[in-house]
Design a protein around this motif. Sequence first.
Motif, PDB file in Angstrom:
ATOM      1  N   LEU A  54       0.823  -1.204   0.000  1.00  0.00           N
ATOM      2  CA  LEU A  54       0.000   0.000   0.000  1.00  0.00           C
ATOM      3  C   LEU A  54       0.862   1.261   0.000  1.00  0.00           C
ATOM      4  CD1 LEU A  54      -2.752   1.405   0.150  1.00  0.00           C
ATOM      5  CD2 LEU A  54      -2.625   1.168   2.633  1.00  0.00           C
ATOM      6  N   ALA A  55       1.910   1.258   0.796  1.00  0.00           N
ATOM      7  CA  ALA A  55       2.810   2.413   0.839  1.00  0.00           C
ATOM      8  C   ALA A  55       3.495   2.616  -0.506  1.00  0.00           C
ATOM      9  CB  ALA A  55       3.846   2.224   1.947  1.00  0.00           C
ATOM     10  N   THR A  56       3.952   1.534  -1.115  1.00  0.00           N
ATOM     11  CA  THR A  56       4.596   1.623  -2.426  1.00  0.00           C
ATOM     12  C   THR A  56       3.610   2.091  -3.493  1.00  0.00           C
ATOM     13  OG1 THR A  56       6.101  -0.157  -1.805  1.00  0.00           O
ATOM     14  CG2 THR A  56       5.909   0.324  -4.151  1.00  0.00           C
ATOM     15  N   PHE A  57       2.429   1.525  -3.465  1.00  0.00           N
ATOM     16  CA  PHE A  57       1.391   1.908  -4.426  1.00  0.00           C
ATOM     17  C   PHE A  57       1.050   3.391  -4.284  1.00  0.00           C
ATOM     18  CE2 PHE A  57      -3.143   2.470  -5.446  1.00  0.00           C
ATOM     19  CZ  PHE A  57      -3.113   2.126  -6.783  1.00  0.00           C
ATOM     20  N   THR A  58       0.973   3.875  -3.069  1.00  0.00           N
ATOM     21  CA  THR A  58       0.671   5.282  -2.832  1.00  0.00           C
ATOM     22  C   THR A  58       1.764   6.173  -3.419  1.00  0.00           C
ATOM     23  OG1 THR A  58      -0.521   4.723  -0.813  1.00  0.00           O
ATOM     24  CG2 THR A  58       0.172   7.012  -1.063  1.00  0.00           C
ATOM     25  N   GLY A  59       3.008   5.796  -3.220  1.00  0.00           N
ATOM     26  CA  GLY A  59       4.110   6.558  -3.797  1.00  0.00           C
ATOM     27  C   GLY A  59       4.034   6.603  -5.312  1.00  0.00           C
ATOM     28  N   ILE A  60       3.698   5.486  -5.921  1.00  0.00           N
ATOM     29  CA  ILE A  60       3.589   5.425  -7.378  1.00  0.00           C
ATOM     30  C   ILE A  60       2.426   6.283  -7.862  1.00  0.00           C
ATOM     31  CG2 ILE A  60       3.046   3.885  -9.316  1.00  0.00           C
ATOM     32  CD1 ILE A  60       4.692   1.720  -7.798  1.00  0.00           C
ATOM     33  N   VAL A  61       1.290   6.231  -7.158  1.00  0.00           N
ATOM     34  CA  VAL A  61       0.127   7.037  -7.535  1.00  0.00           C
ATOM     35  C   VAL A  61       0.466   8.528  -7.469  1.00  0.00           C
ATOM     36  CG1 VAL A  61      -2.185   7.742  -6.779  1.00  0.00           C
ATOM     37  CG2 VAL A  61      -1.623   5.322  -6.972  1.00  0.00           C
ATOM     38  N   ILE A  62       1.141   8.942  -6.415  1.00  0.00           N
ATOM     39  CA  ILE A  62       1.526  10.352  -6.292  1.00  0.00           C
ATOM     40  C   ILE A  62       2.471  10.737  -7.427  1.00  0.00           C
ATOM     41  CG2 ILE A  62       2.826  11.995  -4.871  1.00  0.00           C
ATOM     42  CD1 ILE A  62       1.609  10.555  -2.408  1.00  0.00           C
ATOM     43  N   PHE A  63       3.427   9.867  -7.740  1.00  0.00           N
ATOM     44  CA  PHE A  63       4.353  10.140  -8.840  1.00  0.00           C
ATOM     45  C   PHE A  63       3.603  10.256 -10.169  1.00  0.00           C
ATOM     46  CE2 PHE A  63       7.171   8.623 -12.248  1.00  0.00           C
ATOM     47  CZ  PHE A  63       8.143   9.601 -12.175  1.00  0.00           C
ATOM     48  N   LEU A  64       2.681   9.341 -10.426  1.00  0.00           N
ATOM     49  CA  LEU A  64       1.919   9.386 -11.675  1.00  0.00           C
ATOM     50  C   LEU A  64       1.049  10.639 -11.750  1.00  0.00           C
ATOM     51  CD1 LEU A  64       0.917   5.638 -12.103  1.00  0.00           C
ATOM     52  CD2 LEU A  64       2.659   6.913 -13.365  1.00  0.00           C
ATOM     53  N   TYR A  65       0.560  11.080 -10.616  1.00  0.00           N
ATOM     54  CA  TYR A  65      -0.231  12.306 -10.569  1.00  0.00           C
ATOM     55  C   TYR A  65       0.618  13.505 -11.003  1.00  0.00           C
ATOM     56  CZ  TYR A  65      -3.164  16.023  -8.631  1.00  0.00           C
ATOM     57  OH  TYR A  65      -3.927  17.152  -8.472  1.00  0.00           O
ATOM     58  N   LEU A  66       1.895  13.460 -10.701  1.00  0.00           N
ATOM     59  CA  LEU A  66       2.788  14.583 -10.999  1.00  0.00           C
ATOM     60  C   LEU A  66       3.425  14.521 -12.385  1.00  0.00           C
ATOM     61  CD1 LEU A  66       4.543  14.831  -7.536  1.00  0.00           C
ATOM     62  CD2 LEU A  66       2.768  16.333  -8.464  1.00  0.00           C
ATOM     63  N   ILE A  67       3.231  13.423 -13.105  1.00  0.00           N
ATOM     64  CA  ILE A  67       3.851  13.258 -14.430  1.00  0.00           C
ATOM     65  C   ILE A  67       3.496  14.420 -15.361  1.00  0.00           C
ATOM     66  CG2 ILE A  67       3.721  11.869 -16.558  1.00  0.00           C
ATOM     67  CD1 ILE A  67       5.600  10.624 -14.717  1.00  0.00           C
ATOM     68  N   GLY A  68       2.255  14.850 -15.352  1.00  0.00           N
ATOM     69  CA  GLY A  68       1.841  15.957 -16.210  1.00  0.00           C
ATOM     70  C   GLY A  68       2.598  17.234 -15.887  1.00  0.00           C
ATOM     71  N   LYS A  69       2.797  17.496 -14.605  1.00  0.00           N
ATOM     72  CA  LYS A  69       3.542  18.688 -14.182  1.00  0.00           C
ATOM     73  C   LYS A  69       5.001  18.588 -14.619  1.00  0.00           C
ATOM     74  CE  LYS A  69       0.002  20.169 -11.864  1.00  0.00           C
ATOM     75  NZ  LYS A  69      -0.897  21.083 -12.509  1.00  0.00           N
TER      76      LYS A  69
END
Length: 129
Positions: A31-46
């Motif tokens: 869950l912690a790893t998945f959360t980190g990946i989700v946050i990273f993917l959220y920032l890809i556009g930026k």
Amino acid sequence: MEIIQIVGVGLLATVLVLIIKEQKPMFAFLLATFTGIVIFLYLIGKISAVIQMLEDLALKSNINMIFLKTILKIIGIAYIAEFGAQVVRDAGQESIASKIELAGKILIIVMAIPIIKVIIETVVKLLPA
């Protein structure tokens, strides 16, 4: 504001990890790893927008795109190595995290050699003979 959403997701995930950790530590880690990946993917556009702006500035100022691309790769290596090391630290493997960081630093030095070479050659040309 986007940071509020990111912090909210992080706090929610942290609470869930703390609850799950006692019963299922492996799920808590995932869950912690998945959360980190989700946050990273959220920032890809930026990240993409920043890279595009830097490329436009480099073109306008006649900077060799090879140098910009190398610098962007170096920054990418630094972020990926840091993210990987933090995930491994979360799993309790400090020594492996240190090796990931070392590998990142070595790859950064290797990628920077052409830029360092050009800088040294330029400085030598500027010095009086």
